[in-house]
Design a protein around this motif. Structure first.
Motif, PDB file in Angstrom:
ATOM      1  N   LYS A  81      40.769  12.647  44.491  1.00 45.97           N
ATOM      2  CA  LYS A  81      42.104  13.261  44.504  1.00 45.97           C
ATOM      3  C   LYS A  81      42.850  13.030  43.192  1.00 45.97           C
ATOM      4  CE  LYS A  81      42.700  12.961  49.539  1.00 45.97           C
ATOM      5  NZ  LYS A  81      42.538  14.397  49.775  1.00 45.97           N
ATOM      6  N   LYS A  82      42.123  12.838  42.107  1.00 47.27           N
ATOM      7  CA  LYS A  82      42.755  12.618  40.812  1.00 47.27           C
ATOM      8  C   LYS A  82      42.567  13.833  39.912  1.00 47.27           C
ATOM      9  CE  LYS A  82      42.444   7.579  40.974  1.00 47.27           C
ATOM     10  NZ  LYS A  82      41.963   6.340  40.306  1.00 47.27           N
ATOM     11  N   HIS A  83      43.262  14.883  40.260  1.00 50.19           N
ATOM     12  CA  HIS A  83      43.256  16.108  39.464  1.00 50.19           C
ATOM     13  C   HIS A  83      44.543  16.856  39.754  1.00 50.19           C
ATOM     14  CE1 HIS A  83      42.585  18.919  42.820  1.00 50.19           C
ATOM     15  NE2 HIS A  83      41.938  17.903  43.358  1.00 50.19           N
ATOM     16  N   PHE A  84      44.834  17.902  38.980  1.00 45.62           N
ATOM     17  CA  PHE A  84      46.081  18.647  39.151  1.00 45.62           C
ATOM     18  C   PHE A  84      45.867  20.084  39.606  1.00 45.62           C
ATOM     19  CE2 PHE A  84      47.757  15.183  36.570  1.00 45.62           C
ATOM     20  CZ  PHE A  84      48.969  14.933  37.192  1.00 45.62           C
ATOM     21  N   GLY A  85      44.654  20.424  39.992  1.00 46.46           N
ATOM     22  CA  GLY A  85      44.429  21.777  40.487  1.00 46.46           C
ATOM     23  C   GLY A  85      44.658  22.833  39.431  1.00 46.46           C
ATOM     24  N   SER A  86      45.444  23.847  39.765  1.00 50.13           N
ATOM     25  CA  SER A  86      45.672  24.979  38.866  1.00 50.13           C
ATOM     26  C   SER A  86      46.749  24.672  37.826  1.00 50.13           C
ATOM     27  CB  SER A  86      46.093  26.207  39.674  1.00 50.13           C
ATOM     28  OG  SER A  86      45.152  26.505  40.688  1.00 50.13           O
ATOM     29  N   LYS A  87      46.793  25.491  36.790  1.00 50.75           N
ATOM     30  CA  LYS A  87      47.888  25.420  35.836  1.00 50.75           C
ATOM     31  C   LYS A  87      49.149  25.989  36.482  1.00 50.75           C
ATOM     32  CE  LYS A  87      45.227  25.512  31.543  1.00 50.75           C
ATOM     33  NZ  LYS A  87      45.051  26.152  30.212  1.00 50.75           N
ATOM     34  N   ALA A  88      50.291  25.724  35.853  1.00 49.87           N
ATOM     35  CA  ALA A  88      51.575  26.137  36.421  1.00 49.87           C
ATOM     36  C   ALA A  88      52.054  27.442  35.801  1.00 49.87           C
ATOM     37  CB  ALA A  88      52.618  25.049  36.200  1.00 49.87           C
ATOM     38  N   ASN A  89      52.662  28.298  36.629  1.00 50.46           N
ATOM     39  CA  ASN A  89      53.254  29.564  36.182  1.00 50.46           C
ATOM     40  C   ASN A  89      54.645  29.275  35.631  1.00 50.46           C
ATOM     41  OD1 ASN A  89      54.908  32.001  36.327  1.00 50.46           O
ATOM     42  ND2 ASN A  89      53.164  32.945  37.358  1.00 50.46           N
ATOM     43  N   LYS A  90      54.826  29.473  34.326  1.00 49.20           N
ATOM     44  CA  LYS A  90      56.073  29.094  33.661  1.00 49.20           C
ATOM     45  C   LYS A  90      57.262  29.936  34.113  1.00 49.20           C
ATOM     46  CE  LYS A  90      57.999  28.295  29.031  1.00 49.20           C
ATOM     47  NZ  LYS A  90      57.697  28.343  27.573  1.00 49.20           N
ATOM     48  N   ILE A  91      57.070  31.245  34.237  1.00 47.93           N
ATOM     49  CA  ILE A  91      58.177  32.125  34.618  1.00 47.93           C
ATOM     50  C   ILE A  91      58.679  31.785  36.018  1.00 47.93           C
ATOM     51  CG2 ILE A  91      58.839  34.511  35.117  1.00 47.93           C
ATOM     52  CD1 ILE A  91      56.947  35.401  32.927  1.00 47.93           C
ATOM     53  N   ALA A  92      57.747  31.637  36.951  1.00 51.42           N
ATOM     54  CA  ALA A  92      58.132  31.319  38.321  1.00 51.42           C
ATOM     55  C   ALA A  92      58.743  29.922  38.404  1.00 51.42           C
ATOM     56  CB  ALA A  92      56.921  31.424  39.244  1.00 51.42           C
ATOM     57  N   PHE A  93      58.221  28.991  37.613  1.00 50.93           N
ATOM     58  CA  PHE A  93      58.785  27.646  37.554  1.00 50.93           C
ATOM     59  C   PHE A  93      60.247  27.711  37.119  1.00 50.93           C
ATOM     60  CE2 PHE A  93      58.801  23.079  36.674  1.00 50.93           C
ATOM     61  CZ  PHE A  93      59.739  22.973  35.664  1.00 50.93           C
ATOM     62  N   ASN A  94      60.524  28.471  36.058  1.00 49.92           N
ATOM     63  CA  ASN A  94      61.902  28.590  35.565  1.00 49.92           C
ATOM     64  C   ASN A  94      62.818  29.211  36.613  1.00 49.92           C
ATOM     65  OD1 ASN A  94      61.164  27.493  33.116  1.00 49.92           O
ATOM     66  ND2 ASN A  94      60.978  29.459  32.066  1.00 49.92           N
ATOM     67  N   ASN A  95      62.336  30.249  37.273  1.00 47.35           N
ATOM     68  CA  ASN A  95      63.154  30.909  38.299  1.00 47.35           C
ATOM     69  C   ASN A  95      63.513  29.944  39.428  1.00 47.35           C
ATOM     70  OD1 ASN A  95      63.081  33.356  36.928  1.00 47.35           O
ATOM     71  ND2 ASN A  95      61.300  34.112  38.072  1.00 47.35           N
ATOM     72  N   LEU A  96      62.564  29.098  39.792  1.00 44.72           N
ATOM     73  CA  LEU A  96      62.798  28.168  40.897  1.00 44.72           C
ATOM     74  C   LEU A  96      63.724  27.032  40.502  1.00 44.72           C
ATOM     75  CD1 LEU A  96      62.222  27.138  43.734  1.00 44.72           C
ATOM     76  CD2 LEU A  96      60.163  26.027  42.839  1.00 44.72           C
ATOM     77  N   PHE A  97      63.430  26.370  39.385  1.00 44.92           N
ATOM     78  CA  PHE A  97      64.211  25.186  39.030  1.00 44.92           C
ATOM     79  C   PHE A  97      65.531  25.520  38.346  1.00 44.92           C
ATOM     80  CE2 PHE A  97      61.885  21.689  40.586  1.00 44.92           C
ATOM     81  CZ  PHE A  97      60.577  22.095  40.664  1.00 44.92           C
TER      82      PHE A  97
END
Length: 526
Positions: free
Chosen positions: A289-305
């Motif tokens: 369980k020592k991994h981060f899976g997929s990369k993050a979507n920057k646009i959606a991240f900005n919209n959420l936070f």
């Protein structure tokens, strides 16, 4: 806690300082309707009230506009104790934590009539104890179960003027029992002294122990720019020039929007380029369980936070931000957009390797299909099969297939940013927002309609998260991430059964990497 409105000039608090043998009548502020008399025993006198309701009125006059006791703590505590014993509520002017502290500080209530001369107080012996009790009450006044009103407490401390003993005791208690808030209160208090001067400034100039205590609090752990400025100011009062070196941020950083940078990069760019590549998803990493899976979507991240208030609060601590980032990143596969739970109807229905959704608190499919006429009332085999959890009936009839999609096991499977599941959770976390936005409630919407709303309307899918985390048990587990030794495992396991250790590792890894860079900036301006 909400502060009280300012008092009118005619509502000045009566003095709580009396001779040990004094006795006074409190002028009724409410009509005389009952002949009963209640005596309230205080630390230094007996006050007599013609009505129990007068105790409430008197107590209110002993609180200033910030709901801080301006008179004897024991007196206020005694009054509130009488309210409790008389079945009277606190009338909303004091929170439960403060009420408890004040009640504990009050002498035992006695229903027996006593004369004022029966009671004397040794002020010299009780001085330190009383100061500590007053400090505890003052802190509790600005502390709720999960947060502290740091600005309110610092303002209350400033109003203490030259009372170095009380201010020092408060900061000692903050350091010992509220370490995560102590530095923020110290920054705010120092800022008020610097901007307003007055008696607190003269007191600080002459109180070397208090200045050193404040500097010690501000210097502990990671030191931010505002803390460094406060340290320099305090040292300047004594002519000292030594200051600690600024260190990287910790969980005390505040996040107010998506404008978060680490090592000169936007947080998502830093995560995708510097962190994600260090911990790729492999057979070994998946097992540990020592991994981060997929990369993050920057646009959606900005919209959420950019909607942190709707997500949780106007400000997130760094540790709270890491929880939301890691959980939402995991549950949405890095998209940061709401999704339905993956898997076929068979997978969702059956309990093979995971929990079936065809059980309480959902209604079982057999019960629902029979009540809708989708299966015959006398078809016991079909009824039993649809009420099961091990083998999905897999209907071939298109009408029965359509009806099955309206059953709870499918309708209330995971949806949204954190994969909310179960009927009762939808009713608590989704229905209120549907009503606010003019939609029908979950039960009155078809599965297709409900899913479309959750996947497309941010007025629904963002506050769903806040509602989920606001439940008492979840809120408590979430609060553990802000402890001096953060516990991410509990909240991780609550949101995703079996995901506690993975969330702990991910948050610890991100926090350590951010600290190592030393130049992280959050959404709040410097």
């Amino acid at each position: 806690m909400n502060s009280r409105p300012p008092k009118s000039p005619s509502s000045k608090p009566p003095s709580a300082t009396h001779e040990a043998t004094s006795h006074r009548e409190f002028t009724p502020s409410l009509p005389v309707n009952t002949p009963s008399i209640s005596d309230i025993r205080t630390g230094d006198a007996i006050l007599r009230f013609n009505y129990k309701c007068e105790a409430s009125a008197y107590a209110e006059q002993l609180l200033d506009s910030q709901s801080t006791p301006t008179g004897s703590t024991e007196l206020v505590g005694s009054i509130l104790r009488l309210q409790r014993k008389s079945g009277l509520r606190a009338n909303g002017f004091m929170d439960a934590a403060t009420l408890k502290v004040l009640e504990q500080s009050a002498p035992p209530f006695s229903s027996d009539k006593k004369q004022a001369g029966d009671h004397t107080v040794d002020h010299n012996n009780k001085l330190n104890t009383q100061t500590d009790k007053t400090a505890a009450a003052l802190i509790a006044q600005y502390t709720s179960t999960f947060s502290m009103n740091e600005a309110g407490l610092s303002a209350a401390l400033y109003r203490q003027g030259r009372d170095a003993s009380l201010v020092t005791t408060v900061f000692k208690r903050l350091k010992e029992k509220h370490n995560n808030d102590a530095d923020d209160v110290a920054v705010a208090y120092t800022g008020l002294v610097k901007s307003k001067a007055g008696a607190p400034l003269e007191m600080l100039k002459n109180e070397e122990p208090l200045r050193q205590l404040l500097i010690q609090i501000l210097s502990s752990g990671i030191v931010f720019k505002d803390e460094t400025n406060a340290i320099h100011y305090l040292q300047g009062l004594a002519g000292s020039t030594t200051a600690p070196n600024p260190k990287p941020p910790t969980s005390k950083s505040k996040i107010t929007n998506s404008n978060i940078t680490v090592a000169g990069k936007h947080f998502v760019d830093w995560f995708n380029e510097d962190i994600h590549t260090l911990y790729p998803e492999t057979k070994i990493s998946k097992k540990t369980k020592k991994h981060f899976g997929s990369k993050a979507n920057k646009i959606a991240f900005n919209n959420l936070f950019d909607c942190v208030s709707e997500l949780w609060a106007p400000e997130l601590t760094l540790n709270e931000f890491l929880v939301f980032f890691a959980i939402i990143h995991n549950e949405t596969g890095g998209t940061f957009t709401p999704i339905p739970e993956a898997g076929s109807m068979r997978y969702i229905f059956e309990d093979r390797g995971k929990k079936s959704y065809n059980q309480k608190p959902n209604e079982k499919a057999g019960v629902q299909l029979r009540s809708r006429g989708a299966i015959a009332k006398d078809d016991k085999d079909a009824f039993a099969a649809w009420n099961g959890t091990h083998n999905y009936p897999d209907p071939k009839d298109p009408k029965l297939q359509a009806q099955a999609k309206e059953c709870d096991f499918w309708k209330y499977r995971g949806h949204g940013l954190i994969q909310i599941t179960w009927r009762d959770t939808y009713q608590r976390c989704v229905d209120p927002h549907l009503k606010t936005c003019g939609y029908k409630t979950c039960d009155k919407l078809s599965t297709e309609e409900l899913e479309h709303i959750i996947l497309t309307d941010p007025r629904i899918y963002i506050p769903m998260v806040k509602s989920y985390f606001s439940a008492n048990d979840v809120r408590y587990l979430f609060s553990l991430v802000n402890k001096s030794t953060p516990n991410w495992t509990k909240i991780g396991g609550r949101v995703n059964s079996g995901g506690g250790k993975q969330l702990q590792w991910r948050c610890e890894t991100l926090l350590a990497a951010m600290q190592a860079k030393g130049d992280m900036l959050g959404g709040r301006p410097e």
